[in-house]
Design an enzyme around this catalytic site. Structure first.
Site, PDB file in Angstrom:
ATOM      1  N   GLY A 282       0.803  -1.214   0.000  1.00  0.00           N
ATOM      2  CA  GLY A 282       0.000   0.000   0.000  1.00  0.00           C
ATOM      3  C   GLY A 282       0.837   1.265   0.000  1.00  0.00           C
ATOM      4  O   GLY A 282       1.934   1.316  -0.550  1.00  0.00           O
ATOM      5  N   SER A 283       0.318   2.297   0.650  1.00  0.00           N
ATOM      6  CA  SER A 283       0.917   3.628   0.547  1.00  0.00           C
ATOM      7  C   SER A 283       2.264   3.777   1.245  1.00  0.00           C
ATOM      8  O   SER A 283       2.901   4.829   1.110  1.00  0.00           O
ATOM      9  CB  SER A 283      -0.059   4.680   1.089  1.00  0.00           C
ATOM     10  OG  SER A 283      -1.183   4.787   0.236  1.00  0.00           O
TER      11      SER A 283
END
Length: 562
Positions: A282-283
């Protein structure tokens, strides 16, 4: 008829007497050969049969007496050691009455009172195990029975004082005290196994010291277990690394297993998710995407990108989770975790540049370290512009948490990629093997952004802030793939943090697999679960690691610049 006399007769008589004497000598020699041949044959038979029995027993004795070195944490605390146990064996050829022996053994061990055991005791085997690792009371009870052909051997059994806390690092051994996982397997593969096979293992090995700090390890285990329960997550894991040496100071995963009961490790739910599993992170990958863009020279920290609407590419539209719907500066793209802005930065670098950068910081290869349980990354089969964008925010590429921690340490420590190690390593040793993968200036800019993400209003890392310890961090909330599609209600959350941010010493990565809201009405994003968990950990381990808190105005210049 006259008697034969003369020279011919006397010569014939002498020949007859000589023939008789030779015959008697040959007969006597044959008897001697027969007798001594029989004796020699019997000796050979005894040498093949009876001594073989003792050789078998001797081999068993050698095998069970082979010890293992103690495993210690960096401060000398014992993580694994040998303790002595008695094991019950039989030499069937010396068992006088197999039926009676079986009945007597059954009074102490009911499971030995079977026909199968009776048949084994009635065989002509030289040696067989009856029961491994019995208690002193059981040993005394069997000894009192006085059964011929039944004896005891002292075995080394591995003992792990901290139990589950360090299981995924130390690993475990099998019933023959052979390492089959973790550091236990590593030392067997490196040298201990060869010594044992050569019969050169002793009980006087020097202890093996690891880079693990048991105090930090206990905090990690406590906090991720509590977080998994608090957020009803499927699993959790955490890694703490020294960014200047690459030493793994702590690493754990939950659910875990008891190394004293290795069968628990066979449960797929109890796998080591910190290093032996891969995920779309993810981020947290925006740390790498931003560092890549700045280091390439094609993007400046003062640049801005249009995030007023979604980014359409390859027939798909990329949107922001909480879009600002305006032009965003590079720092804003980072602290608001804009997929659109990060994707545009990645496109400026291009597909080839992105692959080269990810290769350079170690995210496209298996992590080079001692632990056997290391997963390889799962990479895109085709690297299109759409893949370039999705990889920039951590989708379409799966790596292990340990690999993520290794790469993030390079971004934070001045730009030097250092292979992680589970053994002590000095900063000087790390400099010799480290490889520059980023400019020093890029690392400084990334530290600025990481701290800003914790301090700035709207920053996704605010939940991890612990006053005094100057934490910099980045959240990551990734939708999980289910049945070939991204699920809107199953997430893999992560938080990567470094402290103290003005002179990074340690990096922490916390991951939660499929967490749920702590209570109804709250979101289940990383800022609501992985972030606070990371903050709790830093608040507890920083004093243990001699990181002194500061309460001066160290962050004022940073906020003024923002």
């Amino acid at each position: 008829m006259a008697a034969a006399t003369g020279p011919e007769f006397r010569a014939s008589a002498r020949r007859g007497a000589g023939d008789t004497m030779r015959g008697r000598l040959i007969l006597a020699s044959a008897c001697f050969v027969l007798v001594y041949g029989t004796i020699i044959g019997r000796l050979v038979q005894m040498g093949v049969s009876l001594p073989q029995e003792s050789v078998t027993l001797g081999n068993a004795q050698a095998a069970v007496s082979a010890a293992r070195p103690d495993i210690l944490d960096r401060n000398g605390e014992i993580l694994a050691t040998d303790i002595k146990f008695a094991s019950l064996y039989a030499e069937p050829r010396r068992v006088v009455d197999p039926d009676e022996a079986t009945e007597q053994l059954a009074t102490v061990f009911p499971d030995l009172g079977t026909d199968a055991v009776r048949q084994r005791l009635a065989s002509k085997q030289g040696f067989l195990w009856l029961k491994r690792e019995i208690t002193p009371a059981q040993q005394a009870a069997v000894h009192a029975l006085g059964i011929p052909g039944i004896g005891f051997l002292t075995e080394n059994k591995r003992f792990y004082p901290s139990g589950r806390t360090v299981a995924f690092v130390t690993g475990h051994v099998n019933i023959d005290n052979q390492g089959i996982a973790g550091v236990e397997k590593y030392i067997d593969d490196q040298w201990l196994g060869d010594l044992q096979r050569a019969g050169m293992a002793s009980n006087n090995f020097e202890p093996i010291k690891l880079s693990i700090d048991l105090r930090v390890q206990q905090v990690l285990h406590d906090e991720i277990t509590a977080a998994m329960q608090r957020y009803t997550a499927k699993a959790s894991a955490a890694v703490v690394m020294n960014v200047k040496t690459g030493e793994v100071v702590g690493m754990t995963s939950a659910p875990d297993y008891d190394p004293m009961n290795p069968a628990e490790a066979l449960d797929p739910n109890n796998m080591n998710r910190a290093s032996a599993a891969v995920y779309e992170m993810g981020s947290t990958f925006k740390v790498f995407a931003t560092a890549m863009a700045l280091d390439s020279g094609k993007v400046s920290i003062t640049d801005s990108f249009d995030a007023t609407r979604g980014l359409t590419i390859g027939g798909f539209t990329i949107n922001d989770f909480h879009g600002k719907h305006r032009v965003l500066s590079v720092p804003e793209i980072f602290i608001y975790s804009s997929n659109v802005g990060t994707g545009r930065e990645a496109l400026k670098v291009g597909s080839q540049g992105q692959q080269e950068f990810l290769k350079r910081i170690g995210l496209m290869d298996k992590v080079p370290t001692e632990l056997p349980e290391i997963a390889r990354p799962i990479l895109p089969k085709r690297w299109s512009d759409l893949v370039t964008v999705t990889v920039s925010f951590g989708h379409g590429i799966s790596v292990s948490p340990l690999a993520t921690a290794m790469a993030a340490s390079a971004v934070m420590n001045g730009g030097i990629l250092i292979p992680p190690t589970f053994f002590p390593r000095s900063e000087e040793e790390a400099r010799l093997i480290g490889k520059r993968v980023l400019k020093q200036s890029t690392s400084e800019q990334m530290r600025y952004l990481m701290r800003l993400n914790v301090l700035a209003p709207g920053g996704s890392g605010k939940s991890a802030d612990i006053p005094g310890y100057r934490i910099g961090g980045k959240t990551g909330t990734a939708e999980k793939v289910e049945n070939g599609r991204y699920s809107s209600n199953k997430r893999f959350n992560a938080f990567v943090a470094t402290f103290p941010i003005d002179d990074p010493q340690y990096l922490l990565l916390v991951v939660l697999d499929e967490p749920n809201p702590e209570r109804p009405g709250l979101p289940a994003t990383a800022g609501m679960n992985a972030g606070p968990t990371a903050g709790n950990i830093v608040g507890r381990i920083a004093p243990m690691l001699n990181v002194e808190p500061r309460f001066d105005d160290v962050d004022v210049p940073l906020m003024a610049a923002y």
